[in-house]
Design an enzyme around this catalytic site. Structure first.
Site, PDB file in Angstrom:
ATOM      1  N   SER A   1      -6.494   4.231   0.762  1.00  0.00           N
ATOM      2  CA  SER A   1      -7.123   4.595   2.032  1.00  0.00           C
ATOM      3  C   SER A   1      -6.809   6.041   2.407  1.00  0.00           C
ATOM      4  O   SER A   1      -5.785   6.599   2.000  1.00  0.00           O
ATOM      5  CB  SER A   1      -6.637   3.680   3.160  1.00  0.00           C
ATOM      6  OG  SER A   1      -6.884   2.330   2.864  1.00  0.00           O
TER       7      SER A   1
HETATM    8  N1  SAH Z   1      -3.532  -0.665   1.232  1.00  0.00           N
HETATM    9  C1  SAH Z   1      -4.073  -0.018   0.040  1.00  0.00           C
HETATM   10  C2  SAH Z   1      -5.554   0.235   0.160  1.00  0.00           C
HETATM   11  C3  SAH Z   1      -6.243  -0.686  -0.698  1.00  0.00           C
HETATM   12  S1  SAH Z   1      -7.998  -0.787  -0.682  1.00  0.00           S
HETATM   13  C4  SAH Z   1      -3.309   1.230  -0.317  1.00  0.00           C
HETATM   14  O1  SAH Z   1      -2.442   1.650   0.460  1.00  0.00           O
HETATM   15  O2  SAH Z   1      -3.554   1.792  -1.384  1.00  0.00           O
HETATM   16  C5  SAH Z   1      -8.175  -2.521  -0.417  1.00  0.00           C
HETATM   17  C6  SAH Z   1      -7.504  -3.411  -1.419  1.00  0.00           C
HETATM   18  O3  SAH Z   1      -7.745  -4.767  -1.004  1.00  0.00           O
HETATM   19  C7  SAH Z   1      -8.046  -3.310  -2.850  1.00  0.00           C
HETATM   20  O4  SAH Z   1      -6.993  -3.067  -3.726  1.00  0.00           O
HETATM   21  C8  SAH Z   1      -8.671  -4.680  -3.092  1.00  0.00           C
HETATM   22  O5  SAH Z   1      -8.578  -5.109  -4.437  1.00  0.00           O
HETATM   23  C9  SAH Z   1      -7.870  -5.563  -2.158  1.00  0.00           C
HETATM   24  N2  SAH Z   1      -8.506  -6.825  -1.773  1.00  0.00           N
HETATM   25  C10 SAH Z   1      -9.825  -7.066  -1.560  1.00  0.00           C
HETATM   26  N3  SAH Z   1     -10.026  -8.347  -1.209  1.00  0.00           N
HETATM   27  C11 SAH Z   1      -8.805  -8.946  -1.200  1.00  0.00           C
HETATM   28  C12 SAH Z   1      -8.357 -10.267  -0.939  1.00  0.00           C
HETATM   29  N4  SAH Z   1      -9.218 -11.248  -0.622  1.00  0.00           N
HETATM   30  N5  SAH Z   1      -7.038 -10.523  -1.012  1.00  0.00           N
HETATM   31  C13 SAH Z   1      -6.155  -9.542  -1.343  1.00  0.00           C
HETATM   32  N6  SAH Z   1      -6.516  -8.275  -1.612  1.00  0.00           N
HETATM   33  C14 SAH Z   1      -7.825  -7.973  -1.544  1.00  0.00           C
END
Ligand code: SAH
Length: 218
Positions: free
Chosen positions: A66
């Site tokens: 993000s």
């Molecule tokens: N917090 C992260 C940003 C990640 S983007 C960081 O600091 O880098 C969102 C993430 O959510 C992705 O890695 C995606 O694979 C995950 N995601 C999507 N749907 C999900 C679900 N149902 N359960 C767990 N993770 C999920």
């Protein structure tokens, strides 16, 4: 050096902190935490020069780390107290988890995609960040084995508020979740002692979509 955090990186980070402060982040503890976590180590080496620009970037498996402002904004909305038990849905690179740990939170995080889960697990341990739990699975269901939580943060766009997450929140707890299909409204939900849910809206954002239970990596 594999995990180098040079003066140059620290200098760029300081500038990034100033930038997000100018964009409206006021909580000094959040700004301090952003100033501490070496974001460049959570990105592929080919993106190193972008690590301290206020933008989201690809981390593989079609996902992004993000934007720093968004991380700071969601973290500020969480009103973290030292020692809070925090669930993060969407570990991704692990960066947000580390920001929360720098603020003294006990972090439980869950990721839906195995390659990202494995990568984050290794990276956090290599960097010396001790999450209480890093899980592989569908975060839509939360982490019932470790519930309840003081705070829950969702870092992917959800089309509805998962009931399981509300259930896994302590009375007095806060859930921060981006809600919507193409763009998302940042929602903050407070669960009162009397089990009343107070919802607020905090602007519009764009997140990668939350994946369901049947994504094709299983
Ligand atoms: N917090 C992260 C940003 C990640 S983007 C960081 O600091 O880098 C969102 C993430 O959510 C992705 O890695 C995606 O694979 C995950 N995601 C999507 N749907 C999900 C679900 N149902 N359960 C767990 N993770 C999920």
């Amino acid at each position: 050096m594999k995990f180098e955090d040079s003066f140059k990186h620290k200098g760029l980070r300081k500038k990034l902190v100033e930038e997000i402060k100018n964009k409206g982040i006021e909580d000094e503890r959040v700004l301090d935490a952003i100033g501490k976590v070496p974001r460049h180590l959570f990105m592929d080496s080919s993106f190193l020069e972008f690590a301290y620009i206020d933008k989201a970037f690809p981390i593989g498996s079609g996902q992004t780390i993000s934007q720093p402002f968004t991380v700071a904004f969601q973290t500020q909305l969480l009103e973290i107290n030292k020692g809070d038990k925090v669930l993060e849905v969407g570990t991704g690179s692990g960066y947000q988890s580390c920001v929360l740990m720098e603020m003294g939170a006990k972090v439980y995080t869950i990721e839906r995609q195995k390659p990202l889960y494995l990568k984050a697990k290794t990276l956090l341990s290599d960097l010396g960040y001790k999450a209480r739990q890093i899980s592989y699975g569908d975060g839509y269901k939360g982490l019932p084995a470790w519930a309840p939580f003081d705070r829950i943060i969702v870092t992917a766009g959800a089309v509805e508020i998962p009931e399981s997450l509300i259930q896994q929140l302590k009375p007095g707890g806060i859930l921060v979740i981006p809600l919507g299909r193409d763009t998302q409204v940042m929602k903050r939900i407070r669960k009162t002692a009397g089990d009343i849910h107070i919802e607020e809206e905090h602007g519009s954002f764009r997140f990668v979509p939350m994946l369901g239970d049947k994504a094709n990596d299983r």
